[in-house]
Design an enzyme around this catalytic site. Structure first.
Site, PDB file in Angstrom:
ATOM      1  N   THR A  82       7.883  34.150  23.671  1.00 14.34           N
ATOM      2  CA  THR A  82       9.050  34.414  24.505  1.00 14.34           C
ATOM      3  C   THR A  82       8.687  34.110  25.952  1.00 14.34           C
ATOM      4  O   THR A  82       7.563  33.704  26.248  1.00 14.34           O
ATOM      5  CB  THR A  82       9.489  35.885  24.381  1.00 14.34           C
ATOM      6  N   CYS A  83       9.632  34.351  26.863  1.00 16.29           N
ATOM      7  CA  CYS A  83       9.342  34.067  28.275  1.00 16.29           C
ATOM      8  C   CYS A  83       8.265  34.992  28.825  1.00 16.29           C
ATOM      9  O   CYS A  83       7.607  34.669  29.807  1.00 16.29           O
ATOM     10  CB  CYS A  83      10.616  34.177  29.114  1.00 16.29           C
ATOM     11  N   ASN A  84       8.073  36.152  28.196  1.00 16.76           N
ATOM     12  CA  ASN A  84       7.120  37.122  28.731  1.00 16.76           C
ATOM     13  C   ASN A  84       5.852  37.275  27.915  1.00 16.76           C
ATOM     14  O   ASN A  84       4.940  37.988  28.341  1.00 16.76           O
ATOM     15  CB  ASN A  84       7.786  38.494  28.865  1.00 16.76           C
ATOM     16  N   GLN A 110      16.409  42.630  23.351  1.00 17.03           N
ATOM     17  CA  GLN A 110      16.295  41.241  22.888  1.00 17.03           C
ATOM     18  C   GLN A 110      15.018  40.975  22.113  1.00 17.03           C
ATOM     19  O   GLN A 110      14.993  40.156  21.196  1.00 17.03           O
ATOM     20  CB  GLN A 110      16.374  40.273  24.086  1.00 17.03           C
ATOM     21  N   SER A 138       7.691  45.826  26.848  1.00 13.23           N
ATOM     22  CA  SER A 138       8.440  44.789  27.559  1.00 13.23           C
ATOM     23  C   SER A 138       8.425  45.016  29.058  1.00 13.23           C
ATOM     24  O   SER A 138       8.187  46.139  29.537  1.00 13.23           O
ATOM     25  CB  SER A 138       9.892  44.758  27.071  1.00 13.23           C
ATOM     26  N   THR A 157      20.061  34.868  26.191  1.00 12.58           N
ATOM     27  CA  THR A 157      19.835  35.391  27.544  1.00 12.58           C
ATOM     28  C   THR A 157      20.955  34.978  28.490  1.00 12.58           C
ATOM     29  O   THR A 157      21.477  35.797  29.253  1.00 12.58           O
ATOM     30  CB  THR A 157      18.481  34.906  28.086  1.00 12.58           C
ATOM     31  N   ALA A 194      22.421  28.026  27.065  1.00 12.52           N
ATOM     32  CA  ALA A 194      23.549  28.692  26.395  1.00 12.52           C
ATOM     33  C   ALA A 194      23.057  29.610  25.290  1.00 12.52           C
ATOM     34  O   ALA A 194      23.781  29.894  24.350  1.00 12.52           O
ATOM     35  CB  ALA A 194      24.531  27.652  25.833  1.00 12.52           C
TER      36      ALA A 194
END
Length: 424
Positions: free
Chosen positions: A49-51, A114, A107, A191, A188
């Site tokens: 994921t982005c993190n 999410q 998180s 998020t 799209a």
């Protein structure tokens, strides 16, 4: 075999490192296949994921070095650089980490929902590409059940806050009245859908959604209103956008310094507020050097996120208790399964002895021997055969002063409900 969780996240590595270690959707199949081919790995799943980028594996003992070596090779990164910012957990600690991740306790935004969906996607990918065996399959299913319990029995999910919410919250601090502003959203996915929802709730009127395919952008604008465009139309849209929020899975930046500089000239240097949520980044870092641009990445959202964290800490403490219970239950089930192979072998041994004694008795009956004598002989022989091995090993243990074996044997072999009979 050992359960291993290994990875990096927003607490151990900045975005410049995380984007190098992230797996694009097109890389996941190859990554899972390669990971499973490692001699020390029997099961594997990849969460990206982005993190965070995390690998969940069933490995041989001390298999974490082979996994981190592979991660470095896959992304062409020095292992030493990865080791400085990587963490790993084994067995009980690995299970606890996965449950904390699924529940949103690990998180950037405490309790964000999410990550559970992203984890379920990682699970499905691993299943699809034969990465899962019994150990990870059971762990993921148990983890999803614990995460659901955390969501329903604590307040961790109340007033949902996410990175998307944090980005919009920051925009409301910079713009006094969002109804006078226009936002350009690039991407799209889930998020960006959340961003659009939060922007509408904040009162924004002008909304432009850019995506690789116009059809997907139109689905989003159909729900929230606004204008749908393709990525190729972004330069013109930038000229009208006061707020830009990006979150795509593109491997390379979509917005470059030159593109933004040209838009600023047309805007006569009216400032643009930008938030790049994507990893790898969608906006070139050099864009932040422009005088009229306020560029933020996910790492800049800590202040908004920390405020949310304080509000949710009580619920988080309750969630930690539920996770501890979940880990204990998982450990118990794992230990029970661990005895399964031994039980199977023991039953097979007993069945072989029974079949042998039965065949001998049937042969004696076929020869016309007295059935009562045959039956008595059968019971005596079967009892002796079943008891011979344990009796011999108990004597050896006693001679060696193995009191632990004697105590275990007493617990295993004697039924407490049936006291010993005095010999006649």
């Amino acid at each position: 075999m050992t359960l291993l969780a290994l990875g990096i996240n927003h607490k151990t590595a900045d975005v410049a490192v995380r984007e190098q270690v992230a797996f694009t959707p097109s890389q996941l199949e190859a990554a899972l296949v390669e990971l499973k081919r490692l001699p020390t790995v029997s099961e594997a799943a990849v969460l990206s994921t982005c993190n965070r980028t995390e690998l969940y594996c069933v490995t041989e003992a001390q298999g974490e070095q082979a996994v981190i070596d592979w991660l470095g090779r896959f992304h062409n990164l020095p292992v030493e650089e990865l080791t400085r910012c990587a963490y790993h957990y084994l067995d009980e600690s690995a299970a606890r980490h996965l449950m904390r991740v699924a529940s949103g306790l690990d998180s950037m935004v405490l309790g964000e929902p999410q990550i559970l969906g992203q984890l379920k996607d990682a699970y499905q990918q691993a299943r699809q590409h034969q990465g899962l065996g019994g150990e990870l399959e059971r762990l993921f299913q148990h983890t999803f059940a614990v995460a659901k319990q955390v969501r329903t029995e604590t307040g961790i999910g109340e007033n949902p806050v996410s990175v998307a919410y944090a980005a919009v919250s920051l925009a409301t601090r910079i713009f006094d009245d969002l109804s006078r502003s226009r936002a350009l959203l690039v991407g799209a996915g889930e998020t960006i859908e959340l961003v659009a929802r939060h922007l509408r709730e904040a009162g924004i009127k002008g909304l432009i959604v850019a995506n690789r395919t116009r059809e997907r952008a139109e689905q989003l604008t159909g729900e929230f209103g606004g204008e749908a465009i393709t990525l190729g139309e972004i330069p013109q849209a930038l000229e009208r956008a006061d707020i830009v929020i990006t979150s795509t899975a593109a491997p390379l930046p979509i917005l470059g310094k030159g593109m933004v500089e040209r838009a600023l000239k047309v805007r006569r240097h009216r400032p643009i507020f930008m938030v790049d949520i994507a990893v790898p980044r969608d906006i070139e870092p050099q864009v932040g050097e422009l005088d009229d641009v306020f560029l933020y990445t996910v790492d800049n959202l800590h202040e908004v996120i920390e405020e949310n964290r304080r509000h949710r800490q009580v619920a988080a403490d309750q969630a930690e208790d539920l996770i501890s219970q979940g880990v204990s239950h998982w450990q118990h089930e794992r230990r029970v399964r661990g005895a399964g192979e031994l039980i199977k072998r023991y039953r097979e041994q007993g069945e072989a002895l029974r079949q042998g004694a039965e065949a001998q008795a049937l042969a004696q009956l076929a020869r016309g021997e007295d059935p009562e004598k045959v039956l008595r002989r059968l019971s005596q022989q079967l009892t002796n055969k079943l008891m011979h091995g344990p009796t011999l090993r108990l004597r050896e243990a006693s001679g060696a002063e193995r009191h632990d074996v004697i105590q275990a044997a007493e617990s295993l072999l004697l039924d407490p409900a049936s006291p010993a009979q005095d010999p006649e």
